[in-house]
Design a protein around this motif. Structure first.
Motif, PDB file in Angstrom:
ATOM      1  N   ASN A 200      13.804  49.403  18.264  1.00  0.00           N
ATOM      2  CA  ASN A 200      14.983  48.576  18.044  1.00  0.00           C
ATOM      3  C   ASN A 200      15.574  48.089  19.364  1.00  0.00           C
ATOM      4  N   LEU A 201      16.690  47.335  19.269  1.00  0.00           N
ATOM      5  CA  LEU A 201      17.322  46.779  20.466  1.00  0.00           C
ATOM      6  C   LEU A 201      17.775  47.873  21.430  1.00  0.00           C
ATOM      7  N   ASP A 202      18.306  48.984  20.897  1.00  0.00           N
ATOM      8  CA  ASP A 202      18.745  50.086  21.763  1.00  0.00           C
ATOM      9  C   ASP A 202      17.567  50.654  22.553  1.00  0.00           C
ATOM     10  N   ASP A 203      16.416  50.803  21.883  1.00  0.00           N
ATOM     11  CA  ASP A 203      15.207  51.297  22.558  1.00  0.00           C
ATOM     12  C   ASP A 203      14.784  50.350  23.675  1.00  0.00           C
ATOM     13  N   GLU A 204      14.702  49.063  23.334  1.00  0.00           N
ATOM     14  CA  GLU A 204      14.211  48.072  24.291  1.00  0.00           C
ATOM     15  C   GLU A 204      15.165  47.909  25.476  1.00  0.00           C
ATOM     16  N   ALA A 205      16.464  47.916  25.203  1.00  0.00           N
ATOM     17  CA  ALA A 205      17.445  47.781  26.288  1.00  0.00           C
ATOM     18  C   ALA A 205      17.414  48.992  27.215  1.00  0.00           C
TER      19      ALA A 205
ATOM     20  N   LYS B 254       5.071  44.047  30.962  1.00  0.00           N
ATOM     21  CA  LYS B 254       4.520  44.326  29.628  1.00  0.00           C
ATOM     22  C   LYS B 254       5.610  44.458  28.568  1.00  0.00           C
ATOM     23  N   GLN B 255       6.874  44.360  28.997  1.00  0.00           N
ATOM     24  CA  GLN B 255       7.961  44.562  28.037  1.00  0.00           C
ATOM     25  C   GLN B 255       8.305  43.257  27.328  1.00  0.00           C
TER      26      GLN B 255
ATOM     27  N   TYR C 257      18.948  42.139  27.110  1.00  0.00           N
ATOM     28  CA  TYR C 257      17.545  42.067  26.682  1.00  0.00           C
ATOM     29  C   TYR C 257      17.087  40.620  26.485  1.00  0.00           C
ATOM     30  N   ALA C 258      17.893  39.813  25.783  1.00  0.00           N
ATOM     31  CA  ALA C 258      17.502  38.434  25.488  1.00  0.00           C
ATOM     32  C   ALA C 258      17.394  37.597  26.760  1.00  0.00           C
TER      33      ALA C 258
ATOM     34  N   LYS D  10      14.730  34.534  30.864  1.00  0.00           N
ATOM     35  CA  LYS D  10      14.779  34.129  32.268  1.00  0.00           C
ATOM     36  C   LYS D  10      13.763  34.830  33.167  1.00  0.00           C
ATOM     37  N   MET D  11      13.612  36.148  32.963  1.00  0.00           N
ATOM     38  CA  MET D  11      12.803  36.927  33.894  1.00  0.00           C
ATOM     39  C   MET D  11      11.357  37.089  33.443  1.00  0.00           C
ATOM     40  N   TYR D  12      11.155  37.269  32.131  1.00  0.00           N
ATOM     41  CA  TYR D  12       9.792  37.523  31.658  1.00  0.00           C
ATOM     42  C   TYR D  12       8.821  36.406  32.018  1.00  0.00           C
TER      43      TYR D  12
END
Length: 316
Positions: free
Chosen positions: A169-174, A191-192, A263-264, A269-271
């Motif tokens: 979920n968002l909490d995991d990814e952040a 890779k994220q 995250y977004a 921007k960075m990915y």
């Protein structure tokens, strides 16, 4: 999640001229929703995320990595309701009561929605997580993640699925993004992404809940009467990712939308910059000399783990 004001009406119902009271408020979306419209919002957000990142279509065969927790079961339920061909895959980690409870709940849920659940016993494949943990110097969570990724990929191919979906979920990814940024770990940062493409024997892996918070996932499970395991894996105690989640949650409480923006904006921007770096520094995918599965080394991590465990058991 911010408390509702007394007597608040559902935003969507109000727009339709209806008077249904809201039961949940999503501050970062500025939405007050009744039970019905929250469930609809959740599933539409999952669908939107799938389409935004071109994860898969109704033609694909999806294997959901099921843990018995709220996120994986909520994801499985949502995909099923949205009309995707999604079955479950559970790995019995052999962690005493935790594994017994989570397996039982996963089996019961698969019966409830009428979908297949494939179960792999880690003890029969390599060793239980407690044995792996006592045989190596690696953190339990790190070794666990390695073996889970390996067997998910291996069995998905054998069972004829072309997509692996996880409940991150968002909490995991952040939290992971925060940790990787603290260490400026380029290899992990590049890779994220919510989609890891298929290549060299690796099946496509996707994260359809990457823009849904842990609380939203829990609410969806509650409103759909999904029974899930409510306590953490005993090996997760003291994990840095949990500390990062707590820190980010404190920020979120004061500034709603912080996690989603963090995250977004990384993805937007960075990915792309890291993606360009990845093209220049592309790792060669090899075939493990022992098991024949894809690997970035001559011998894959799981086969190396097996060797360590065998050596430890011989010495004992």
């Amino acid at each position: 999640m911010t408390k509702l004001k007394k007597g608040s009406r559902c935003t969507i119902c109000k727009a339709k001229g209806e008077k249904e009271k809201a039961v949940v408020f999503l501050p970062h979306h500025r939405l007050a929703l009744c039970k019905k419209h929250f469930v609809e919002w959740f599933e539409k957000r999952v669908e939107k995320t799938i389409k935004e990142f071109k994860m898969f279509s109704k033609k694909d065969r999806i294997l959901v990595a099921v843990s018995g927790g709220k996120d994986s079961l909520s994801l499985w339920n949502a995909l099923n309701n949205l009309g995707y061909e999604a079955d479950g895959f559970y790995i019995d980690l052999g962690i005493d009561q935790y594994s017994e409870d989570s397996k039982k709940l996963s089996i019961e849920f698969s019966k409830k929605i009428g979908r297949n659940l494939y179960i792999v016993d880690l003890k029969e494949e390599i060793a239980s997580i407690p044995v792996i943990n006592s045989s190596t110097n690696r953190p339990a969570c790190s070794a666990c993640g390695t073996v889970k990724r390996y067997y998910m990929n291996k069995y998905a191919k054998q069972l004829g699925y072309n997509i692996i979906a996880t409940g991150h979920n968002l909490d995991d990814e952040a939290a992971v993004l925060f940790g990787n940024t603290l260490h400026w770990d380029i290899n992990y940062l590049k890779k994220q992404y919510p989609v890891l493409r298929e290549e060299g024997g690796f099946i496509r892996k996707v994260k359809p809940l990457c823009k849904i918070t842990e609380k939203e996932s829990a609410l969806y499970a509650f409103f759909n009467n999904i029974e899930y395991i409510e306590y953490e894996c005993p090996f997760s105690e003291g994990a840095s990712s949990i500390e990062y989640k707590e820190l980010l949650s404190q920020l979120e409480e004061k500034h709603p939308g912080t996690k989603l923006k963090f995250y977004a904006d990384f993805l937007r921007k960075m990915y792309p910059i890291l993606k360009e770096y990845e093209r220049k520094e592309q790792e060669e995918i090899k075939i493990c000399k022992i098991c024949g599965e894809p690997s970035f080394n001559d011998i894959c991590s799981v086969c190396r783990l097996k060797g360590i465990i065998e050596k430890a058991s011989t010495n004992n």
